[in-house]
Design a protein around this motif. Structure first.
Motif, PDB file in Angstrom:
ATOM      1  N   SER A  46       0.828  -1.211   0.000  1.00 31.17           N
ATOM      2  CA  SER A  46       0.000   0.000   0.000  1.00 31.17           C
ATOM      3  C   SER A  46       0.861   1.259   0.000  1.00 31.17           C
ATOM      4  CB  SER A  46      -0.934   0.009   1.210  1.00 31.17           C
ATOM      5  OG  SER A  46      -1.941  -0.939   1.048  1.00 31.17           O
ATOM      6  N   HIS A  47       1.915   1.258   0.799  1.00 29.66           N
ATOM      7  CA  HIS A  47       2.802   2.426   0.881  1.00 29.66           C
ATOM      8  C   HIS A  47       3.448   2.712  -0.479  1.00 29.66           C
ATOM      9  CE1 HIS A  47       5.489   5.333   2.683  1.00 29.66           C
ATOM     10  NE2 HIS A  47       6.527   4.674   2.199  1.00 29.66           N
ATOM     11  N   CYS A  50       0.804   4.094  -2.834  1.00 27.65           N
ATOM     12  CA  CYS A  50       0.460   5.475  -2.484  1.00 27.65           C
ATOM     13  C   CYS A  50       1.570   6.442  -2.904  1.00 27.65           C
ATOM     14  CB  CYS A  50       0.167   5.597  -0.989  1.00 27.65           C
ATOM     15  SG  CYS A  50      -1.418   4.866  -0.506  1.00 27.65           S
ATOM     16  N   TYR A  55      -0.392   9.774  -3.235  1.00 23.96           N
ATOM     17  CA  TYR A  55      -1.337   9.820  -2.122  1.00 23.96           C
ATOM     18  C   TYR A  55      -0.516   9.881  -0.847  1.00 23.96           C
ATOM     19  CZ  TYR A  55      -4.526   7.907  -5.662  1.00 23.96           C
ATOM     20  OH  TYR A  55      -5.258   7.691  -6.801  1.00 23.96           O
ATOM     21  N   PHE A  58      -2.427   5.886   3.870  1.00 22.69           N
ATOM     22  CA  PHE A  58      -3.493   4.897   3.880  1.00 22.69           C
ATOM     23  C   PHE A  58      -3.719   4.528   5.335  1.00 22.69           C
ATOM     24  CE2 PHE A  58       0.417   2.536   3.631  1.00 22.69           C
ATOM     25  CZ  PHE A  58       0.239   1.448   4.461  1.00 22.69           C
ATOM     26  N   GLN A  75      -7.196   2.211   1.302  1.00 20.41           N
ATOM     27  CA  GLN A  75      -6.396   3.167   0.535  1.00 20.41           C
ATOM     28  C   GLN A  75      -7.161   3.618  -0.692  1.00 20.41           C
ATOM     29  OE1 GLN A  75      -3.234   0.357  -0.623  1.00 20.41           O
ATOM     30  NE2 GLN A  75      -3.783   0.773  -2.740  1.00 20.41           N
ATOM     31  N   LYS A  76      -6.737   4.739  -1.258  1.00 18.94           N
ATOM     32  CA  LYS A  76      -7.289   5.161  -2.538  1.00 18.94           C
ATOM     33  C   LYS A  76      -6.790   4.189  -3.598  1.00 18.94           C
ATOM     34  CE  LYS A  76      -7.971  10.083  -1.972  1.00 18.94           C
ATOM     35  NZ  LYS A  76      -7.670  11.413  -2.511  1.00 18.94           N
ATOM     36  N   HIS A 115     -11.850   4.129  -3.267  1.00 21.13           N
ATOM     37  CA  HIS A 115     -10.993   3.443  -2.301  1.00 21.13           C
ATOM     38  C   HIS A 115     -11.161   1.927  -2.429  1.00 21.13           C
ATOM     39  CE1 HIS A 115     -10.970   7.399  -0.402  1.00 21.13           C
ATOM     40  NE2 HIS A 115      -9.922   6.993   0.292  1.00 21.13           N
TER      41      HIS A 115
END
Length: 126
Positions: A46-47, A50, A55, A58, A75-76, A115
């Motif tokens: 996720s990181h 993003c 972004y 999250f 998360q988006k 999301h």
């Protein structure tokens, strides 16, 4: 408990929190290690996504009982396939999702407008 993840240090803190929760609810040392690994893999994926999409963060949320732990990342973005691989991946990347699918008892993704929610559940061994 819910935590917003901005940095790699936040990922480390999420791993520590997973460990503390699992210890509190008597998960075995082996289960705790695997839950930390799952937390790290999911958060790192996720990181990196993003960062790539600009972004800023999250979120990760935990729910735990004496029988199971649930970890939810939000998360988006849009959904991605959850594919269990039967062959060993010898590449430098791409082992996180298969690892998570192998360790956890239940994994799914839900889209919610712009999301996604990445849900993972593991029952405590007896």
């Amino acid at each position: 408990m819910e935590k917003e993840i901005y940095t790699k240090e936040d990922i480390y803190q999420a791993m520590k929190f997973t460990e503390e929760l699992a210890k509190e609810y008597d998960f075995s040392p082996n289960e705790i290690l695997k839950l930390q690994l799952v937390t790290e893999e999911a958060c790192t994926n996720s990181h990196e996504y993003c960062e790539k999409m600009n972004y800023k963060s999250f979120s990760i949320k935990w729910a735990v009982t004496s029988k199971e732990i649930e970890i939810l990342l939000r998360q988006k973005g849009s959904s991605f396939p959850l594919v269990q691989q039967h062959e060993i991946n010898k590449g430098k990347r791409g082992r996180g999702i298969p690892l998570i699918l192998n360790i956890m008892d239940e994994v799914w993704i839900k889209e919610d407008q712009d999301h996604i929610e990445f849900y993972m559940r593991k029952e405590r061994g007896v």
